[in-house]
Design an enzyme around this catalytic site. Structure first.
Site, PDB file in Angstrom:
ATOM      1  N   ASP A 112     -40.347 -13.898  49.452  1.00 17.67           N
ATOM      2  CA  ASP A 112     -39.953 -13.470  47.882  1.00 17.67           C
ATOM      3  C   ASP A 112     -38.521 -13.099  47.696  1.00 17.67           C
ATOM      4  O   ASP A 112     -37.826 -12.685  48.842  1.00 17.67           O
ATOM      5  CB  ASP A 112     -40.694 -12.359  47.500  1.00 17.67           C
ATOM      6  CG  ASP A 112     -42.189 -12.887  47.083  1.00 17.67           C
ATOM      7  OD1 ASP A 112     -42.310 -13.962  47.258  1.00 17.67           O
ATOM      8  OD2 ASP A 112     -42.890 -12.011  46.514  1.00 17.67           O
ATOM      9  N   HIS A 264     -40.140 -11.131  52.899  1.00 18.81           N
ATOM     10  CA  HIS A 264     -38.985 -11.105  52.029  1.00 18.81           C
ATOM     11  C   HIS A 264     -37.723 -11.261  52.740  1.00 18.81           C
ATOM     12  O   HIS A 264     -37.354 -10.944  53.894  1.00 18.81           O
ATOM     13  CB  HIS A 264     -38.589  -9.558  51.697  1.00 18.81           C
ATOM     14  CG  HIS A 264     -39.756  -9.019  50.609  1.00 18.81           C
ATOM     15  ND1 HIS A 264     -40.847  -8.520  51.325  1.00 18.81           N
ATOM     16  CD2 HIS A 264     -40.093  -9.065  49.063  1.00 18.81           C
ATOM     17  CE1 HIS A 264     -41.788  -8.263  50.194  1.00 18.81           C
ATOM     18  NE2 HIS A 264     -41.185  -8.362  49.006  1.00 18.81           N
TER      19      HIS A 264
END
Length: 761
Positions: A112, A264
């Site tokens: 993400d 991430h």
């Protein structure tokens, strides 16, 4: 006494009922006005473009339109239980909410918040090394800022999804904002990699059991639009930076279950993620896991379901044929080739962002330079102005023997009927002997007749056909009987001692010209008061500074004195530029003459009384100054004393009167931007600090000129309104200088107000 320079036949009166043909200067003014309108528009468009670039950059960085709210603890009563308890992939085939789970022994690696120029390439290298695909949920603003990374990511075989454009919690946003967030991200993808995608992950989302009554309608609407919403089964919580071992442990699913795992690749310092990722991949492969994308997991699940259905059909219908499988397009089935308007709009977006990414940092550097230059100028003015004042006002200071001989005063006049009487009567009261030469430059309002009718001693009126101010001044110099020539405007009023103070520096034989102290007479209006502050603070402090540095750039047209010999030596007043006063001042420097400032020689001039007239005057000044600097650009290479202006004055004038003012709007633009989108309090305090410095400088300038401080109360408003107009004028002048163009001597509308207010502070 009247002295015509050439015999002329008085024009016959126009016939009744016929319009008089416009004068030469009127025709020139009309042509000039028509020529300047596009340039004004271009200057405004440049300012608008700068504003748009800053807004775009702020939007990309979530400074404009940013929303950091995150909803927690909301009810989920409207969300179907099979969704809350279902798999991490949510689709709406036929409008029916359906969840898909990741097959056992399968990992969907999702990342993400990217792309990030530091961490995303390192993640891609690891995935490539281990031959593992990933699914990256990208933020649109980051895509548009780093399109090359996205292109590499897709070409490597990874899958991408939408993570909104500005990373906002969509449950707080309107339907229009939600649509805009997704459409802009799709455009960014189209511009960066030539694709669009059907995958979506909401910012701040996690497992499906976290869907609430506020976010559920968002997922439903997106499902109707064909989006597949992706959640997670397992969260590495790498954003907490708990350590490499913890990240690996938390990302590992239990009991050989399949999982959508969250990492991430942006949004902070991700060194632990980079260190943990290889260890995690090795661990999961050792346990017999395979890695795929979201589309790959959906295809596997669909394939398993179809096989089960076919087995059931074959058992129920012996001899029945196999049902054809749908082609999912492999690991990147969610991708679709961008075409048409979407592709070109996306490329335009990426290009615009590239411009903003380059422009705003460059402007930030320019802002620092301008800020340092402005503060440096203020400091230099204060120090040198104080030194100038103390030097010129001490008891023992003297230019030499007093200058007592008569001088010639040249008054060029074009349609000055409102002011000429006050001007001439003020000269007649002079305590120094003067001859007064009024050069009427083809006036049509009876200016010459008024001057003659006054019957003042020592006044001569010289008539000429309209030829402009430089020609009028040169004509006056030719008719001058004395070696010192004072030049003034036809709307200016001298005090009785003005001429006496003005000519005293000529006791020094090296002095070729003297600049006087021009004061705004019509200062009772708001525009007049603003110009009064500007005259006292800007022009007069500047002249004190330039005087000590021996590089005075301009002798004001309202009040200046010259040696006739020096004027003739440089060829007189030139009409090569719109700023003949700056032109001849620089020429005198280059000829080796010294130009000084006499603060006690005060002249009261009528400043423009309307915004239109002010724009016209300042445009002529700023453009004319640029012309004069360009004309004398070779002064940079002049040697000896005559080259001092090129070595010192030219750089200072270019820096302080052209470059700094051109970029000075950055200070205000960035201030407004910061107030609205970043930190209002900090920006306001910074603006007030700069204003405080300016107030200190202005107060000191008023003290030196013995002016009343009450006008300084208008200074904050001057900074908000008047200064912005001056910026636009200068930008307009720069555009004209770059595109070419010439203007004639422009005539401002006069009221004659100064004649009754001179000297009234």
């Amino acid at each position: 006494m009247t002295t015509p320079t050439t015999p002329t036949t008085p024009p016959s009166p126009p016939a009744r009922g016929r319009r008089r043909a416009p004068s030469r200067i009127g025709r020139a003014a009309s042509r000039a006005a028509a020529l300047q309108r596009p340039r004004v528009l271009l200057a405004l468009l440049l300012l608008l473009a700068l504003t748009c670039v800053m807004l775009l950059d702020g939007y990309l960085r979530a400074e404009v339109g940013g929303d950091e709210r995150v909803r927690t603890g909301a009810s989920a009563s409207d969300v179907p239980d099979d969704v809350l308890d279902g798999g991490p992939i949510l689709t709406f085939p036929g409008g029916q909410a359906t969840t898909v789970s990741v097959p056992d022994k399968t990992i969907v690696l999702t990342f993400d918040d990217g792309p990030d120029p530091t961490w995303t390439p390192q993640v891609l290298d690891i995935l490539d090394e281990y031959d593992v695909p990933g699914t990256f949920f990208l933020v649109g603003s980051m895509i548009s800022r780093h399109p090359d990374i996205v292109r590499d990511l897709v070409e490597q075989g990874n899958e991408v999804g939408v993570h909104t454009f500005t990373h906002v919690d969509l449950s707080y946003q309107s339907e229009a904002r939600v649509t805009r967030e997704l459409e802009q991200t799709q455009l960014a993808l189209a511009g960066a990699a030539g694709i669009t995608t059907t995958l979506f992950r909401a910012p701040y989302s996690s497992e499906t059991n976290a869907i609430d009554d506020y976010s559920w309608p968002v997922y439903q609407n997106l499902g109707e639009d064909g989006y597949t919403s992706v959640f997670i089964d397992t969260d590495s919580d790498d954003w907490k930076r708990p350590g490499v071992s913890k990240i690996v442990e938390w990302a590992t699913p239990e009991d050989d279950e399949g999982a959508s795992v969250l990492f991430h690749d942006a949004g902070g310092e991700r060194s632990q993620t980079i260190a943990a990722l290889p260890k995690y991949i090795e661990k999961m492969k050792a346990k017999g896991y395979t890695f795929t994308t979201v589309s790959g997991a959906m295809a596997d699940q669909q394939s398993q379901q179809q096989e089960q259905q076919q087995e059931q059909q074959q058992s129920q219908q012996p001899g029945g044929g196999r049902q054809p499988q749908q082609s999912g397009g492999g690991l990147q089935a969610a991708h679709h080739k961008a075409t048409g308007a979407t592709l070109y709009e996306g490329k335009a977006l990426v290009a615009a962002v590239a411009v903003a990414e380059w422009t705003v940092p460059a402007l930030s550097v320019g802002l620092v330079i301008v800020g340092v230059a402005v503060m440096g100028r203020f400091a230099m003015m204060l120090v040198l102005a104080r030194r100038h004042h103390r030097q010129r006002n001490r008891h023992r200071f003297s230019w030499g023997p007093p200058v007592t001989g008569p001088v010639s005063v040249v008054v060029p006049a074009y349609n000055e009927k409102e002011c000429i009487e006050a001007t001439l009567r003020s000269l007649a009261r002079s305590t120094h002997p003067v001859e007064i030469i009024v050069v009427d430059d083809g006036s049509t309002d009876g200016t010459a007749e008024i001057a003659e009718s006054l019957g003042l001693p020592g006044v001569r009126v010289v008539r000429q056909a309209n030829a402009g101010k430089p020609a009028a001044l040169n004509n006056g110099v030719r008719h001058a009987r004395y070696d010192i020539v004072v030049m003034m405007d036809g709307d200016t009023v001298f005090e009785p001692d003005t001429v006496r103070h003005l000519v005293q520096p000529f006791a020094d034989p090296a002095v070729g010209a003297v600049a006087g102290n021009a004061k705004v007479g019509n200062r009772r209006t708001l525009i007049g008061a603003w110009q009064h502050i500007e005259y006292v603070m800007g022009f007069n402090l500047d002249r004190r500074m330039y005087d000590l540095l021996r590089c005075m750039p301009t002798i004001p047209g309202a009040i200046g004195a010259f040696r006739r010999e020096a004027v003739l030596q440089v060829g007189g007043m030139s009409d090569d530029t719109l700023a003949e006063d700056t032109d001849i001042t620089i020429a005198l420097h280059r000829a080796g003459w010294r130009v000084v400032y006499e603060e006690h020689a005060r002249a009261w001039t009528e400043a423009p009384g309307s915004l239109g007239q002010l724009w016209s005057q300042r445009y002529r000044w700023s453009y004319g100054t640029m012309q004069a600097l360009w004309k004398h650009r070779r002064s940079l290479t002049d040697k000896g004393p005559s080259g001092r202006f090129g070595r010192v004055g030219m750089p200072l004038v270019v820096l302080f009167q052209v470059v700094t003012p051109v970029f000075a709007p950055l200070i205000d633009v960035f201030t407004v931007y910061s107030m609205v989108f970043v930190d209002f309090r900090a920006a306001l305090l910074a603006w007030l600090a700069v204003l405080g410095v300016q107030l200190v400088c202005a107060a000191y300038a008023f003290r030196l000129d013995r002016e009343k401080y009450r006008y300084l109360l208008m200074m904050p408003l001057q900074q908000l309104a008047y200064r912005q107009m001056m910026y636009l004028v200068l930008i307009h002048s720069c555009v004209t200088a770059l595109t070419g163009g010439r203007l004639r001597w422009q005539k401002l509308k006069r009221t004659g107000e100064v004649g009754t207010q001179a000297g009234n502070g």
